[in-house]
Design a protein around this motif. Structure first.
Motif, mmCIF file in Angstrom:
data_model
loop_
_atom_site.group_PDB
_atom_site.id
_atom_site.type_symbol
_atom_site.label_atom_id
_atom_site.label_comp_id
_atom_site.label_asym_id
_atom_site.label_seq_id
_atom_site.Cartn_x
_atom_site.Cartn_y
_atom_site.Cartn_z
ATOM 1 N N ILE A 140 49.713 38.423 29.597
ATOM 2 C CA ILE A 140 49.712 37.915 30.972
ATOM 3 C C ILE A 140 48.591 36.910 31.197
ATOM 4 C CG2 ILE A 140 49.515 38.570 33.411
ATOM 5 C CD1 ILE A 140 50.263 41.494 32.359
ATOM 6 N N TYR A 141 48.943 35.777 31.789
ATOM 7 C CA TYR A 141 47.963 34.877 32.401
ATOM 8 C C TYR A 141 48.232 34.935 33.888
ATOM 9 C CZ TYR A 141 45.046 30.769 33.301
ATOM 10 O OH TYR A 141 44.053 29.927 33.753
ATOM 11 N N ARG A 165 47.972 45.155 26.425
ATOM 12 C CA ARG A 165 48.303 43.758 26.674
ATOM 13 C C ARG A 165 47.040 42.909 26.727
ATOM 14 N NH1 ARG A 165 52.128 42.810 24.497
ATOM 15 N NH2 ARG A 165 51.628 44.793 23.538
ATOM 16 N N VAL A 166 47.215 41.617 26.571
ATOM 17 C CA VAL A 166 46.122 40.647 26.688
ATOM 18 C C VAL A 166 46.298 39.913 28.013
ATOM 19 C CG1 VAL A 166 45.060 38.585 25.706
ATOM 20 C CG2 VAL A 166 45.944 40.386 24.191
ATOM 21 N N LEU A 167 45.372 40.112 28.943
ATOM 22 C CA LEU A 167 45.441 39.460 30.246
ATOM 23 C C LEU A 167 44.243 38.542 30.435
ATOM 24 C CD1 LEU A 167 46.487 40.857 33.673
ATOM 25 C CD2 LEU A 167 44.351 39.577 33.478
ATOM 26 N N GLN A 168 44.532 37.309 30.811
ATOM 27 C CA GLN A 168 43.503 36.347 31.186
ATOM 28 C C GLN A 168 43.644 36.049 32.680
ATOM 29 O OE1 GLN A 168 40.623 34.972 30.141
ATOM 30 N NE2 GLN A 168 41.116 33.042 29.108
ATOM 31 N N THR A 169 42.560 36.241 33.444
ATOM 32 C CA THR A 169 42.548 35.849 34.853
ATOM 33 C C THR A 169 42.251 34.358 34.940
ATOM 34 O OG1 THR A 169 41.582 38.029 35.287
ATOM 35 C CG2 THR A 169 41.645 36.464 37.110
ATOM 36 N N GLY A 170 42.874 33.676 35.906
ATOM 37 C CA GLY A 170 42.705 32.234 36.013
ATOM 38 C C GLY A 170 41.387 31.805 36.636
ATOM 39 N N ASP A 376 41.930 29.900 24.943
ATOM 40 C CA ASP A 376 41.283 31.190 24.707
ATOM 41 C C ASP A 376 42.282 32.321 24.839
ATOM 42 O OD1 ASP A 376 38.994 33.037 24.437
ATOM 43 O OD2 ASP A 376 39.357 33.453 26.572
ATOM 44 N N TRP A 377 43.119 32.258 25.882
ATOM 45 C CA TRP A 377 44.143 33.292 26.062
ATOM 46 C C TRP A 377 45.149 33.285 24.913
ATOM 47 C CZ3 TRP A 377 49.353 32.478 28.502
ATOM 48 C CH2 TRP A 377 50.033 33.682 28.703
ATOM 49 N N LEU A 378 45.615 32.116 24.521
ATOM 50 C CA LEU A 378 46.608 32.041 23.455
ATOM 51 C C LEU A 378 46.043 32.567 22.138
ATOM 52 C CD1 LEU A 378 48.124 28.522 24.258
ATOM 53 C CD2 LEU A 378 49.039 30.775 24.891
ATOM 54 N N ARG A 385 42.936 40.643 21.166
ATOM 55 C CA ARG A 385 41.622 40.995 21.699
ATOM 56 C C ARG A 385 41.491 40.459 23.119
ATOM 57 N NH1 ARG A 385 38.427 36.391 21.489
ATOM 58 N NH2 ARG A 385 39.127 34.753 20.049
ATOM 59 N N ASP A 386 40.457 40.910 23.818
ATOM 60 C CA ASP A 386 40.230 40.494 25.199
ATOM 61 C C ASP A 386 39.729 39.053 25.288
ATOM 62 O OD1 ASP A 386 41.056 42.586 26.768
ATOM 63 O OD2 ASP A 386 39.095 43.551 26.886
ATOM 64 N N PRO A 387 40.232 38.287 26.261
ATOM 65 C CA PRO A 387 39.723 36.925 26.498
ATOM 66 C C PRO A 387 38.505 36.944 27.417
ATOM 67 C CG PRO A 387 41.622 37.327 27.885
ATOM 68 C CD PRO A 387 41.415 38.577 27.055
ATOM 69 N N VAL A 388 38.000 35.772 27.750
ATOM 70 C CA VAL A 388 36.752 35.665 28.502
ATOM 71 C C VAL A 388 36.874 36.234 29.913
ATOM 72 C CG1 VAL A 388 37.237 33.301 29.307
ATOM 73 C CG2 VAL A 388 34.866 34.095 29.123
#
Length: 454
Positions: A140-141, A165-170, A376-378, A385-388
């Motif tokens: 998820i982005y 899941r791998v979630l990146q907040t915008g 970074d998310w991709l 792994r977790d993004p920033v």
């Protein structure tokens, strides 16, 4: 393009149905989650080649969402688009080569070839979008703020963690070099012991009082409103580029507090090292909150509303954050015993100036370094792994925004300011204010309930 009973001929000849009503919303969502648990749909990291293109779906493609989808289309394959306004979904799908178009995002989540989704719906939809996506095995982005309420945020964290899941907040400033360097200097003691943080006096959302207009053909206004009781349709509420737009209206957003605050207060959290925690107290000073109606005669303006009473927060270490006197809505000013550092979008400066000019020598604290928020998310999807700006980061930063609104709303309920609301950041509840705890979530229509268990 011919339509029958919301049946949408998708690009390439495939036909997909968007016929779903509010009554069976929860039932379909549960079914989606059960299917996800029965069979994982995303390739494990070991099965994904380093150069393999990730397949994405876009959920919500208005002003922000369409730009995100087109940006990701440069390095990913866009398989499907979902939006409650079908003409817009079809237009964006054509522009990025997506073959499937849906009005109901859960049908997009049913597509097993989609690895991940971009969520840019109105803020009140983020939680259910994210939870259902995690249950369906999608990474998820999600645009900021992560959720509309504090309870929603914790449920999203639970879902993302449960389904791995791998979630990146915008919150893209986490990938900015100036923002990174500024917070690195603060965390590594460049200005000595921290005493204060100054942020912006963000505006809380307004109440909509607008006349009814004709709903555009192809827009499911009832579903667009989600958990909120639908007000009469009016273009200036629905359209994100209008004045005031839904981003300034309480049934759909926390106003400027959660919209721009998700950037500025995110910098405060990063610089304070509070990515898994938050303040201990929040209080107001001045006259109690008085809500503002947005009307055709007095719309109030985009990102405008009431910005009183003034809000303060106290963090561990007796650091006081004042929600006024900040450097702008995208950042904060950190004040320590030996100087100050200002961090805003694309800018990092200090007083005295030489503090910012001096590079850090062997810093003890190392922050996550990302130079491109999308990439970074991709990359994190491929490496599992977790993004920033991971899900906990997004939730905790949004929580600080929600605390600002809650402090104001409590003053309206009690008719007074000055009460120190004690915040338990572990259990995510106030320990001395039933009035404040009633705002940890919001009322919901039947069919849009937040699940107790994800």
């Amino acid at each position: 393009m011919e339509r029958h009973d919301r049946i949408v001929p998708a690009r390439g000849g495939t036909v997909v149905s968007s016929k779903t009503n509010r009554r069976n919303f929860l039932r379909v969502g549960v079914a989606t989650g059960a299917a996800a648990m029965a069979a994982p749909w995303i390739l494990p990291a070991t099965a994904r080649g380093a150069n393999e293109r990730i397949v994405l779906g876009g959920i919500g493609v208005g002003n922000m969402g369409s730009g995100l989808v087109r940006s990701f289309a440069r390095s990913c394959d866009i398989a499907a688009i979902s939006d409650v306004y079908l003409p817009r979904a079809e237009q964006v799908a054509e522009s990025v080569g997506a073959k499937l178009v849906y009005q109901d995002y859960r049908q997009l989540l049913d597509q097993k070839d989609i690895d991940a989704v971009i969520i840019a719906t109105p803020h009140g939809w983020h939680a259910l979008n994210c939870i259902h996506a995690a249950q369906a095995g999608k990474d998820i982005y999600c645009e900021k703020p992560l959720t509309y309420s504090i309870l929603e945020g914790r449920r999203v964290v639970q879902a993302v963690r449960k389904y791995d899941r791998v979630l990146q907040t915008g919150s893209q400033q986490r990938s900015g070099s100036h923002e990174y360097n500024g917070c690195m200097h603060v965390r590594n003691g460049a200005i000595g012991k921290l005493t204060h943080v100054f942020a912006s006096n963000y505006h809380s959302p307004m109440e909509p009082v607008w006349p009814r207009e004709e709903i555009p053909e192809g827009l499911d206004w009832d579903r667009w409103c989600g958990a909120a009781e639908p007000p009469p349709f009016n273009f200036v509420i629905w359209d994100n580029r209008s004045n005031p737009s839904w981003v300034s209206i309480r049934p759909f957003s926390g106003g400027e507090v959660t919209d721009w605050g998700s950037h500025g207060l995110d910098m405060a959290q990063w610089g304070l090292g509070m990515d898994d925690s938050g303040p201990e107290e929040v209080w107001t000073e001045g006259e109690p909150f008085t809500p503002l109606d947005s009307t055709p005669e007095a719309p109030g303006g985009r990102h405008r509303g009431v910005n009183a009473p003034q809000v303060f927060m106290r963090y561990p270490g007796d650091i006081v954050m004042q929600l006024s006197g900040g450097p702008g809505n995208s950042g904060v000013r950190f004040v320590g015993e030996e100087g100050s550092i200002t961090v805003t979008r694309g800018r990092f400066q200090s007083d005295p100036a030489e503090l910012a000019a001096e590079p850090l020598s062997d810093p003890e604290v190392q922050l996550y370094r990302s130079t491109n928020h999308h990439n970074d998310w991709l990359q994190c999807i491929k490496e599992r792994r977790d993004p920033v700006a991971n899900v906990e980061v997004g939730h905790r930063s949004a929580t600080v925004c929600h605390l600002m609104n809650i402090a104001r709303w409590v003053s309206q309920v009690t008719g007074e300011t000055g009460q120190r609301l004690k915040w338990d950041a572990v259990n995510e509840r106030f320990t001395n204010s039933p009035e404040a705890n009633q705002f940890l979530d919001r009322p919901r229509r039947n069919g849009y309930e937040l699940p107790d268990q994800v």
